[in-house]
Design an enzyme around this catalytic site. Structure first.
Site, mmCIF file in Angstrom:
data_model
loop_
_atom_site.group_PDB
_atom_site.id
_atom_site.type_symbol
_atom_site.label_atom_id
_atom_site.label_comp_id
_atom_site.label_asym_id
_atom_site.label_seq_id
_atom_site.Cartn_x
_atom_site.Cartn_y
_atom_site.Cartn_z
ATOM 1 N N ARG A 103 0.825 -1.224 0.000
ATOM 2 C CA ARG A 103 0.000 0.000 0.000
ATOM 3 C C ARG A 103 0.853 1.264 0.000
ATOM 4 N NH1 ARG A 103 -5.024 -2.087 3.771
ATOM 5 N NH2 ARG A 103 -6.186 -2.851 1.984
ATOM 6 N N LYS A 163 -20.946 -16.970 0.111
ATOM 7 C CA LYS A 163 -22.389 -16.836 0.313
ATOM 8 C C LYS A 163 -23.120 -16.064 -0.777
ATOM 9 C CE LYS A 163 -22.443 -17.018 5.303
ATOM 10 N NZ LYS A 163 -22.630 -16.217 6.514
ATOM 11 N N GLY A 193 -10.136 -8.032 -2.077
ATOM 12 C CA GLY A 193 -10.386 -9.091 -1.102
ATOM 13 C C GLY A 193 -9.815 -10.415 -1.544
ATOM 14 N N GLY A 229 -14.361 -4.145 0.431
ATOM 15 C CA GLY A 229 -15.735 -3.635 0.564
ATOM 16 C C GLY A 229 -16.060 -2.598 -0.490
HETATM 17 P P1 AMP Z 1 -16.327 -14.283 -0.006
HETATM 18 O O1 AMP Z 1 -15.727 -13.479 1.112
HETATM 19 O O2 AMP Z 1 -17.806 -14.362 0.042
HETATM 20 O O3 AMP Z 1 -15.787 -13.889 -1.362
HETATM 21 O O4 AMP Z 1 -15.881 -15.794 0.262
HETATM 22 C C1 AMP Z 1 -14.547 -16.212 0.190
HETATM 23 C C2 AMP Z 1 -14.465 -17.528 0.901
HETATM 24 O O5 AMP Z 1 -15.324 -18.453 0.300
HETATM 25 C C3 AMP Z 1 -13.082 -18.146 0.864
HETATM 26 O O6 AMP Z 1 -12.541 -18.153 2.150
HETATM 27 C C4 AMP Z 1 -13.329 -19.556 0.336
HETATM 28 O O7 AMP Z 1 -12.626 -20.544 1.061
HETATM 29 C C5 AMP Z 1 -14.822 -19.726 0.561
HETATM 30 N N1 AMP Z 1 -15.393 -20.745 -0.319
HETATM 31 C C6 AMP Z 1 -15.298 -20.807 -1.649
HETATM 32 N N2 AMP Z 1 -15.888 -21.910 -2.115
HETATM 33 C C7 AMP Z 1 -16.370 -22.580 -1.046
HETATM 34 C C8 AMP Z 1 -17.069 -23.803 -0.878
HETATM 35 N N3 AMP Z 1 -17.360 -24.572 -1.929
HETATM 36 N N4 AMP Z 1 -17.392 -24.175 0.354
HETATM 37 C C9 AMP Z 1 -17.072 -23.402 1.425
HETATM 38 N N5 AMP Z 1 -16.428 -22.237 1.332
HETATM 39 C C10 AMP Z 1 -16.068 -21.819 0.104
#
Ligand code: AMP
Length: 397
Positions: free
Chosen positions: A37, A201, A354, A377
């Site tokens: 950064r 999610k 992220g 974010g």
């Molecule tokens: P996000 O912050 O929503 O972008 O989620 C990122 C996280 O999703 C990472 O830590 C991944 O390990 C997790 N992730 C991705 N695919 C899966 C999956 N099939 N089952 C559980 N966690 C997952």
């Protein structure tokens, strides 16, 4: 089209320029463990020095919760910046941030000098966008430059409040790049435009899906999110991540994509494990056929091929969220395949901040992407089509 004034549109010779940077770096025992950064902030700072401005830098660091915390002082950043710039960056130690010491330091500045103020979050008003601290910051400068994208989705004193009390508020090079790619390229894309969404999610990406469905030609959904879609269409998903409250939503999104003529691609196979562990037993199965007691932890090889094929002829690709649990090497292949496909395409490739940014860098494809966002974010809110307060506050051209 977002058309903001930047440091290239102003004359700062002899002027006091307050620059909001993102110096929120990881510190262990006062040592900076990742200086990306700081390095990223140098082009804007060098430009202002070269133009003869009196350059006053400010940033937050961690969460001191509105009071001085010596372990979250920006002093180590001033020291490292001095080395990186090869010129003294004077640290204006001041528990009030804009107190007597900071004011005296600014008074003494010559053209081309650089000082760094103390952690803006030493002041409780900072995150509340309070009037007093905004005015105090503005009183230090003639011109304000915002180059901190990571906080652009928040309205704080040091990136939004201060702009009310200065005549000139522009963006720096880092912010300009984020606006050009995450803002303008996503809103006026060269087509075909493909978006790839993954991560854990559905619930955290609803607004992103809805906004992108109005813009893209193809929407690809992988990662943990995909299992809610699979279950919504009658698939067996074992103990894979699933948000049962969003089954109807997922079904509606599939319908909506059809109505809008958007091609929506979901995984056709998965790498599954019998435990959430890198050492789990592994199988590859077709989508919708995950046995009881097993969970989907990555997209399968056929899916990786399908997704890679979909970006081959794209002109613009935006990616947010890993395709699987990439932190575990046995379940990182899908994410790596997508990163490679993006590295190989001639399209403009834009990576949301992220986890996807971390994955691309960790896998060694960072320098092959057109733009990797520096804000988690903030980049998500840009993809949701929201107006970011930190961007809106800068003067239009
Ligand atoms: P996000 O912050 O929503 O972008 O989620 C990122 C996280 O999703 C990472 O830590 C991944 O390990 C997790 N992730 C991705 N695919 C899966 C999956 N099939 N089952 C559980 N966690 C997952």
């Amino acid at each position: 089209m977002l058309n903001k004034k930047s440091v290239d549109d102003i004359n700062v010779k002899g002027k006091r320029v307050l620059v909001r940077c993102d110096f929120n770096v990881p510190l262990i025992d006062g040592k900076i463990t990742d200086e990306n950064r700081l390095v990223a902030a140098l082009p804007t700072i060098k430009k202002l020095i070269a133009d003869g401005g009196k350059v006053i830098l400010c940033s937050h660091l961690g969460k001191p919760k509105g009071e001085p915390k010596p372990e979250l002082s920006l002093a180590p950043v001033a020291k490292r910046l001095s080395e990186l710039l090869d010129q003294e960056v004077k640290f204006a130690a001041d528990p009030e941030v804009v107190g007597a010491n900071a004011k005296a330091a600014v008074e003494e500045m010559e053209d081309g000098d650089v000082i760094l103020l103390e952690n803006t979050r030493y002041r409780a008003e900072e995150t509340k966008n309070g009037e007093e601290f905004s005015k105090e910051l503005a009183s230090l400068c003639d011109v304000f430059v915002n180059d901190a994208f990571g906080t652009a989705h928040r309205a704080h004193c040091s990136n939004v409040g201060v702009t009310k009390y200065v005549d000139t508020a522009v963006v720096g090079y880092l912010m300009q790049k984020e606006i050009d790619f995450l803002g303008n390229a996503v809103n006026n894309p060269e087509r075909p435009f493909v978006a790839i969404l993954g991560g854990a999610k559905v619930s955290s990406k609803i607004s992103v899906i809805e906004n992108l469905l109005d813009k893209v030609d193809t929407l690809i959904i992988g990662g943990g999110m995909a299992y809610t879609f699979s279950k919504a269409t009658g698939g067996k998903i074992g103990i894979s991540l699933c948000e049962d409250d969003y089954l109807e939503y997922a079904a509606n999104m599939l319908e909506k994509a059809k109505e809008k003529g958007v091609k929506l691609l979901l995984p056709v196979d998965h790498v599954i494990g019998d435990a959430f562990s890198n050492d789990a037993n592994i199988q590859v199965v077709a989508s919708g056929e995950i046995p009881d007691g097993w969970e989907g932890l990555d997209i399968g090889p056929k899916t990786a091929e399908l997704f890679a094929d979909a970006v081959k002829d794209a002109k613009t690709v935006v990616w947010n969220g890993p395709m699987g649990c990439f932190e575990m090497p046995n379940f990182a292949h899908g994410t790596e395949a997508v990163a490679k496909a993006l590295a190989d395409t001639d399209a403009v490739t834009i990576i949301g901040g992220g986890d996807s940014a971390a994955a691309v860098n960790q896998l060694g494809y960072g320098d092959k992407m057109t733009h990797i966002s520096t804000g988690g974010g903030a980049s998500l809110e840009f993809l949701e089509g929201k107006e970011l307060p930190g961007v809106a506050a800068a003067n239009d051209k």
